[in-house]
Design a protein around this motif. Sequence first.
Motif, PDB file in Angstrom:
ATOM      1  N   GLN A   1       0.979  -1.179   0.084  1.00  8.35           N
ATOM      2  CA  GLN A   1      -0.019   0.001  -0.021  1.00  8.35           C
ATOM      3  C   GLN A   1       0.841   1.367   0.194  1.00  8.35           C
ATOM      4  O   GLN A   1       0.623   2.180  -0.732  1.00  8.35           O
ATOM      5  CB  GLN A   1      -0.863   0.059   1.279  1.00  8.35           C
ATOM      6  CG  GLN A   1      -2.075  -1.003   1.300  1.00  8.35           C
ATOM      7  CD  GLN A   1      -2.904  -0.926   2.310  1.00  8.35           C
ATOM      8  OE1 GLN A   1      -2.701  -0.217   3.172  1.00  8.35           O
ATOM      9  NE2 GLN A   1      -4.046  -1.706   2.269  1.00  8.35           N
ATOM     10  N   TYR A   2       2.051   1.132   0.842  1.00  4.90           N
ATOM     11  CA  TYR A   2       2.891   2.322   0.816  1.00  4.90           C
ATOM     12  C   TYR A   2       3.412   2.512  -0.437  1.00  4.90           C
ATOM     13  O   TYR A   2       3.384   3.700  -1.090  1.00  4.90           O
ATOM     14  CB  TYR A   2       4.142   2.071   1.953  1.00  4.90           C
ATOM     15  CG  TYR A   2       5.006   3.133   1.801  1.00  4.90           C
ATOM     16  CD1 TYR A   2       4.835   4.186   2.578  1.00  4.90           C
ATOM     17  CD2 TYR A   2       6.375   2.870   1.220  1.00  4.90           C
ATOM     18  CE1 TYR A   2       5.950   5.296   2.486  1.00  4.90           C
ATOM     19  CE2 TYR A   2       7.371   3.615   1.171  1.00  4.90           C
ATOM     20  CZ  TYR A   2       7.013   4.974   1.836  1.00  4.90           C
ATOM     21  OH  TYR A   2       8.435   6.027   1.926  1.00  4.90           O
ATOM     22  N   GLN A   3       4.007   1.446  -1.306  1.00  7.46           N
ATOM     23  CA  GLN A   3       4.628   1.614  -2.776  1.00  7.46           C
ATOM     24  C   GLN A   3       3.438   2.337  -3.576  1.00  7.46           C
ATOM     25  O   GLN A   3       3.849   3.076  -4.453  1.00  7.46           O
ATOM     26  CB  GLN A   3       4.963   0.260  -2.894  1.00  7.46           C
ATOM     27  CG  GLN A   3       6.212  -0.157  -2.101  1.00  7.46           C
ATOM     28  CD  GLN A   3       6.866  -1.499  -2.610  1.00  7.46           C
ATOM     29  OE1 GLN A   3       5.944  -2.238  -3.098  1.00  7.46           O
ATOM     30  NE2 GLN A   3       7.967  -1.785  -2.113  1.00  7.46           N
ATOM     31  N   GLU A   4       2.083   1.732  -3.436  1.00  8.07           N
ATOM     32  CA  GLU A   4       1.230   2.244  -4.331  1.00  8.07           C
ATOM     33  C   GLU A   4       0.976   3.733  -4.234  1.00  8.07           C
ATOM     34  O   GLU A   4       0.798   4.651  -5.000  1.00  8.07           O
ATOM     35  CB  GLU A   4       0.008   1.439  -3.995  1.00  8.07           C
ATOM     36  CG  GLU A   4      -0.029  -0.103  -4.639  1.00  8.07           C
ATOM     37  CD  GLU A   4      -1.207  -0.866  -4.331  1.00  8.07           C
ATOM     38  OE1 GLU A   4      -2.133  -0.267  -3.406  1.00  8.07           O
ATOM     39  OE2 GLU A   4      -1.454  -1.727  -4.828  1.00  8.07           O
ATOM     40  N   LYS A   5       0.944   4.108  -2.951  1.00 12.44           N
ATOM     41  CA  LYS A   5       0.691   5.470  -2.373  1.00 12.44           C
ATOM     42  C   LYS A   5       1.826   6.349  -2.870  1.00 12.44           C
ATOM     43  O   LYS A   5       1.579   7.407  -3.377  1.00 12.44           O
ATOM     44  CB  LYS A   5       0.325   5.582  -1.261  1.00 12.44           C
ATOM     45  CG  LYS A   5      -1.013   5.190  -0.561  1.00 12.44           C
ATOM     46  CD  LYS A   5      -2.186   5.680  -1.120  1.00 12.44           C
ATOM     47  CE  LYS A   5      -3.405   5.121  -0.535  1.00 12.44           C
ATOM     48  NZ  LYS A   5      -4.543   5.549  -1.347  1.00 12.44           N
ATOM     49  N   MET A   6       3.023   5.768  -2.861  1.00 16.26           N
ATOM     50  CA  MET A   6       4.336   6.698  -3.153  1.00 16.26           C
ATOM     51  C   MET A   6       4.175   6.943  -4.847  1.00 16.26           C
ATOM     52  O   MET A   6       4.436   7.882  -5.341  1.00 16.26           O
ATOM     53  CB  MET A   6       5.439   6.051  -2.665  1.00 16.26           C
ATOM     54  CG  MET A   6       5.805   6.171  -1.463  1.00 16.26           C
ATOM     55  SD  MET A   6       5.928   7.886  -0.848  1.00 16.26           S
ATOM     56  CE  MET A   6       7.523   8.448  -1.570  1.00 16.26           C
TER      57      MET A   6
ATOM     58  N   GLU B   1       1.635   6.722  -6.486  1.00 14.72           N
ATOM     59  CA  GLU B   1       0.601   7.737  -6.631  1.00 14.72           C
ATOM     60  C   GLU B   1       0.989   9.239  -6.274  1.00 14.72           C
ATOM     61  O   GLU B   1       0.646  10.161  -7.381  1.00 14.72           O
ATOM     62  CB  GLU B   1      -0.863   7.414  -5.886  1.00 14.72           C
ATOM     63  CG  GLU B   1      -1.850   6.328  -6.217  1.00 14.72           C
ATOM     64  CD  GLU B   1      -2.876   6.188  -5.199  1.00 14.72           C
ATOM     65  OE1 GLU B   1      -3.253   7.144  -4.800  1.00 14.72           O
ATOM     66  OE2 GLU B   1      -3.235   4.879  -5.310  1.00 14.72           O
ATOM     67  N   LEU B   2       1.973   9.314  -5.401  1.00 21.76           N
ATOM     68  CA  LEU B   2       2.168  10.558  -5.076  1.00 21.76           C
ATOM     69  C   LEU B   2       3.247  11.220  -6.142  1.00 21.76           C
ATOM     70  O   LEU B   2       2.972  12.552  -6.319  1.00 21.76           O
ATOM     71  CB  LEU B   2       3.031  10.533  -3.669  1.00 21.76           C
ATOM     72  CG  LEU B   2       3.438  12.154  -2.980  1.00 21.76           C
ATOM     73  CD1 LEU B   2       2.441  12.992  -2.834  1.00 21.76           C
ATOM     74  CD2 LEU B   2       4.033  11.665  -1.995  1.00 21.76           C
TER      75      LEU B   2
END
Length: 159
Positions: free
Chosen positions: A41-46, A48-49
């Motif tokens: 999830q962190y990698q996906e959010k990063m 996206e960011l």
Amino acid sequence: MRTCVCCLVLTVASSELLIVLFILVQELSDLRHIHAKLKKQYQEKMAELVHANRRVEQHEAEVKKLRLRVEELKKELAQAEDELDEAHNQARRLQRSLDEQTEQSENLQVQLEHLQSRVRRQQNPLLFGKRSTRFGTDDPNEVGSDFDDDCEELQLQVP
């Protein structure tokens, strides 16, 4: 029998330890699974960011271009307004000049009509009655032209 009780106690204790160990292993497995999910999830959010930051940078660049274009268009508009004002001023000057020329033409036309009227009166004295002494004598045999004298008197007045 004592050995059996000790063995039994050891067996129970080791069973309890095994249960605790099993629970801890299970918790560790659950934590690893949760950690893997959170990491994903962190990698996906990063990602996206990063993508959002790229879009922000693109939008900022586009806004900057648009602001420059707006300034350019404002300058063009001001220049066009200045040109339009100058054209209006020129049109007013030309209209004023035209009005003056028209008035002058009308005045000349009136003077021409007066001169033509005098010429007709001088050419046809019987139609207009007795000649005035202003235009010469009443003697029709007199040499000279009253018209020539009148033309010298009545010069067109051109402003």
